[in-house]
Scaffold this motif. Structure first.
Motif, PDB file in Angstrom:
ATOM      1  N   GLY A  40       0.817  -1.213   0.000  1.00  0.00           N
ATOM      2  CA  GLY A  40       0.000   0.000   0.000  1.00  0.00           C
ATOM      3  C   GLY A  40       0.847   1.258   0.000  1.00  0.00           C
ATOM      4  O   GLY A  40       0.541   2.231  -0.690  1.00  0.00           O
ATOM      5  N   THR A  41       1.920   1.220   0.742  1.00  0.00           N
ATOM      6  CA  THR A  41       2.804   2.376   0.823  1.00  0.00           C
ATOM      7  C   THR A  41       3.456   2.666  -0.528  1.00  0.00           C
ATOM      8  O   THR A  41       3.546   3.824  -0.950  1.00  0.00           O
ATOM      9  N   VAL A  42       3.892   1.636  -1.227  1.00  0.00           N
ATOM     10  CA  VAL A  42       4.501   1.818  -2.547  1.00  0.00           C
ATOM     11  C   VAL A  42       3.482   2.426  -3.519  1.00  0.00           C
ATOM     12  O   VAL A  42       3.795   3.372  -4.260  1.00  0.00           O
ATOM     13  N   ALA A  43       2.267   1.919  -3.502  1.00  0.00           N
ATOM     14  CA  ALA A  43       1.225   2.438  -4.396  1.00  0.00           C
ATOM     15  C   ALA A  43       0.926   3.903  -4.092  1.00  0.00           C
ATOM     16  O   ALA A  43       0.841   4.743  -5.002  1.00  0.00           O
ATOM     17  N   GLY A  44       0.777   4.225  -2.815  1.00  0.00           N
ATOM     18  CA  GLY A  44       0.500   5.608  -2.424  1.00  0.00           C
ATOM     19  C   GLY A  44       1.646   6.541  -2.767  1.00  0.00           C
ATOM     20  O   GLY A  44       1.433   7.674  -3.208  1.00  0.00           O
ATOM     21  N   PHE A  45       2.879   6.074  -2.583  1.00  0.00           N
ATOM     22  CA  PHE A  45       4.067   6.880  -2.887  1.00  0.00           C
ATOM     23  C   PHE A  45       4.110   7.269  -4.365  1.00  0.00           C
ATOM     24  O   PHE A  45       4.295   8.437  -4.709  1.00  0.00           O
ATOM     25  N   ALA A  46       3.956   6.291  -5.227  1.00  0.00           N
ATOM     26  CA  ALA A  46       4.063   6.547  -6.668  1.00  0.00           C
ATOM     27  C   ALA A  46       3.006   7.551  -7.130  1.00  0.00           C
ATOM     28  O   ALA A  46       3.310   8.492  -7.869  1.00  0.00           O
ATOM     29  N   LEU A  47       1.785   7.341  -6.694  1.00  0.00           N
ATOM     30  CA  LEU A  47       0.710   8.242  -7.091  1.00  0.00           C
ATOM     31  C   LEU A  47       0.944   9.650  -6.549  1.00  0.00           C
ATOM     32  O   LEU A  47       0.853  10.647  -7.274  1.00  0.00           O
ATOM     33  N   LYS A  48       1.279   9.752  -5.282  1.00  0.00           N
ATOM     34  CA  LYS A  48       1.437  11.058  -4.633  1.00  0.00           C
ATOM     35  C   LYS A  48       2.613  11.842  -5.214  1.00  0.00           C
ATOM     36  O   LYS A  48       2.524  13.058  -5.413  1.00  0.00           O
ATOM     37  N   TYR A  49       3.723  11.168  -5.514  1.00  0.00           N
ATOM     38  CA  TYR A  49       4.870  11.871  -6.093  1.00  0.00           C
ATOM     39  C   TYR A  49       4.485  12.524  -7.422  1.00  0.00           C
ATOM     40  O   TYR A  49       4.776  13.692  -7.651  1.00  0.00           O
ATOM     41  N   GLY A  50       3.862  11.753  -8.282  1.00  0.00           N
ATOM     42  CA  GLY A  50       3.477  12.296  -9.583  1.00  0.00           C
ATOM     43  C   GLY A  50       2.532  13.476  -9.466  1.00  0.00           C
ATOM     44  O   GLY A  50       2.698  14.501 -10.137  1.00  0.00           O
ATOM     45  N   LEU A  51       1.536  13.355  -8.609  1.00  0.00           N
ATOM     46  CA  LEU A  51       0.574  14.445  -8.424  1.00  0.00           C
ATOM     47  C   LEU A  51       1.224  15.678  -7.799  1.00  0.00           C
ATOM     48  O   LEU A  51       0.983  16.805  -8.233  1.00  0.00           O
ATOM     49  N   ASP A  52       2.038  15.467  -6.771  1.00  0.00           N
ATOM     50  CA  ASP A  52       2.703  16.594  -6.109  1.00  0.00           C
ATOM     51  C   ASP A  52       3.639  17.339  -7.051  1.00  0.00           C
ATOM     52  O   ASP A  52       3.638  18.569  -7.100  1.00  0.00           O
ATOM     53  N   VAL A  54       3.691  17.654 -10.290  1.00  0.00           N
ATOM     54  CA  VAL A  54       3.044  18.408 -11.361  1.00  0.00           C
ATOM     55  C   VAL A  54       2.042  19.430 -10.835  1.00  0.00           C
ATOM     56  O   VAL A  54       2.080  20.607 -11.211  1.00  0.00           O
ATOM     57  N   TRP A  55       1.141  19.012  -9.950  1.00  0.00           N
ATOM     58  CA  TRP A  55      -0.018  19.834  -9.602  1.00  0.00           C
ATOM     59  C   TRP A  55       0.116  20.652  -8.323  1.00  0.00           C
ATOM     60  O   TRP A  55      -0.620  21.607  -8.127  1.00  0.00           O
ATOM     61  N   ILE A  56       1.042  20.283  -7.436  1.00  0.00           N
ATOM     62  CA  ILE A  56       1.197  21.038  -6.188  1.00  0.00           C
ATOM     63  C   ILE A  56       2.374  22.002  -6.294  1.00  0.00           C
ATOM     64  O   ILE A  56       2.261  23.182  -5.982  1.00  0.00           O
ATOM     65  N   PHE A  57       3.504  21.484  -6.725  1.00  0.00           N
ATOM     66  CA  PHE A  57       4.718  22.297  -6.731  1.00  0.00           C
ATOM     67  C   PHE A  57       5.086  22.818  -8.119  1.00  0.00           C
ATOM     68  O   PHE A  57       6.050  23.569  -8.244  1.00  0.00           O
ATOM     69  N   ALA A  58       4.328  22.437  -9.163  1.00  0.00           N
ATOM     70  CA  ALA A  58       4.613  22.853 -10.544  1.00  0.00           C
ATOM     71  C   ALA A  58       6.106  22.755 -10.833  1.00  0.00           C
ATOM     72  O   ALA A  58       6.730  23.677 -11.349  1.00  0.00           O
ATOM     73  N   ASP A  59       6.654  21.624 -10.471  1.00  0.00           N
ATOM     74  CA  ASP A  59       8.097  21.421 -10.550  1.00  0.00           C
ATOM     75  C   ASP A  59       8.494  20.989 -11.955  1.00  0.00           C
ATOM     76  O   ASP A  59       8.015  19.980 -12.457  1.00  0.00           O
ATOM     77  N   PRO A  60       9.388  21.750 -12.588  1.00  0.00           N
ATOM     78  CA  PRO A  60       9.799  21.388 -13.946  1.00  0.00           C
ATOM     79  C   PRO A  60      10.713  20.165 -13.949  1.00  0.00           C
ATOM     80  O   PRO A  60      11.392  19.881 -12.964  1.00  0.00           O
ATOM     81  N   VAL A  61      10.711  19.471 -15.061  1.00  0.00           N
ATOM     82  CA  VAL A  61      11.654  18.367 -15.235  1.00  0.00           C
ATOM     83  C   VAL A  61      13.006  18.991 -15.501  1.00  0.00           C
ATOM     84  O   VAL A  61      13.139  19.861 -16.363  1.00  0.00           O
ATOM     85  N   GLU A  62      13.997  18.568 -14.730  1.00  0.00           N
ATOM     86  CA  GLU A  62      15.344  19.127 -14.868  1.00  0.00           C
ATOM     87  C   GLU A  62      16.293  18.025 -15.297  1.00  0.00           C
ATOM     88  O   GLU A  62      15.875  17.031 -15.868  1.00  0.00           O
ATOM     89  N   SER A  63      17.545  18.192 -15.011  1.00  0.00           N
ATOM     90  CA  SER A  63      18.540  17.185 -15.371  1.00  0.00           C
ATOM     91  C   SER A  63      18.257  15.881 -14.626  1.00  0.00           C
ATOM     92  O   SER A  63      17.564  15.868 -13.608  1.00  0.00           O
ATOM     93  N   HIS A  64      18.818  14.803 -15.151  1.00  0.00           N
ATOM     94  CA  HIS A  64      18.625  13.500 -14.509  1.00  0.00           C
ATOM     95  C   HIS A  64      19.133  13.516 -13.070  1.00  0.00           C
ATOM     96  O   HIS A  64      18.521  12.922 -12.181  1.00  0.00           O
ATOM     97  N   VAL A  65      20.229  14.205 -12.836  1.00  0.00           N
ATOM     98  CA  VAL A  65      20.807  14.271 -11.488  1.00  0.00           C
ATOM     99  C   VAL A  65      19.852  14.986 -10.537  1.00  0.00           C
ATOM    100  O   VAL A  65      19.611  14.520  -9.417  1.00  0.00           O
ATOM    101  N   ARG A  66      19.301  16.120 -10.971  1.00  0.00           N
ATOM    102  CA  ARG A  66      18.360  16.848 -10.107  1.00  0.00           C
ATOM    103  C   ARG A  66      17.072  16.062  -9.879  1.00  0.00           C
ATOM    104  O   ARG A  66      16.513  16.074  -8.788  1.00  0.00           O
TER     105      ARG A  66
END
Length: 130
Positions: A40-52, A54-66
């Motif tokens: 359950g934790t793995v499922a919640g983590f994956a979903l929440k990371y993607g949503l956060d 894009v939609w919460i922090f409007a975080d741009p995709v940067e270099s692979h290292v970042r």
């Protein structure tokens, strides 16, 4: 609006977490508590990371290292806040020994954990860079 969106995403993540937990727990009822919590934790983590991201922090995709740094930080903070979640869930299970209590403890722990998680992610993971 941001608070409502974050709350909605937290609820969606909790729902995914608990749905996966329920499925695993029913497949492995004897001794299935820890595998159910982990899945359950793995499922919640994956979903929440993607949503956060894009939609919460409007975080741009940067270099692979970042991006790797962000995922690692997000994961580390998730571990810390998951301890809060698992602690509440485990205590509720051992005190009352019912699925209802286990899930109530999980929801309470997830709510507290997500509040702490937002503060950590805002400050360290997705902080604005000059």
């Amino acid at each position: 609006m941001l608070v409502l969106r974050y709350a909605l995403f937290a609820v969606l993540s909790m729902a995914a977490n608990l749905a996966v937990q329920a499925g695993v727990f029913h497949l492995l009822p004897a001794g299935g508590l820890l595998p159910a919590m982990a899945a359950g934790t793995v499922a919640g983590f994956a979903l929440k990371y993607g949503l956060d991201k894009v939609w919460i922090f409007a975080d741009p995709v940067e270099s692979h290292v970042r991006e790797l740094r962000k995922v690692v930080l997000y994961g580390l903070f998730s571990v810390v806040t998951t301890c809060i979640f698992w602690g509440f869930e485990t205590i509720a299970w051992f005190v009352w020994r019912t699925e209802a209590a286990k899930y109530a403890g999980a929801v309470l722990g997830l709510c507290i954990g997500y509040g702490v998680k937002y503060l950590l992610d805002r400050r360290f993971t997705f902080r604005a860079r000059p």
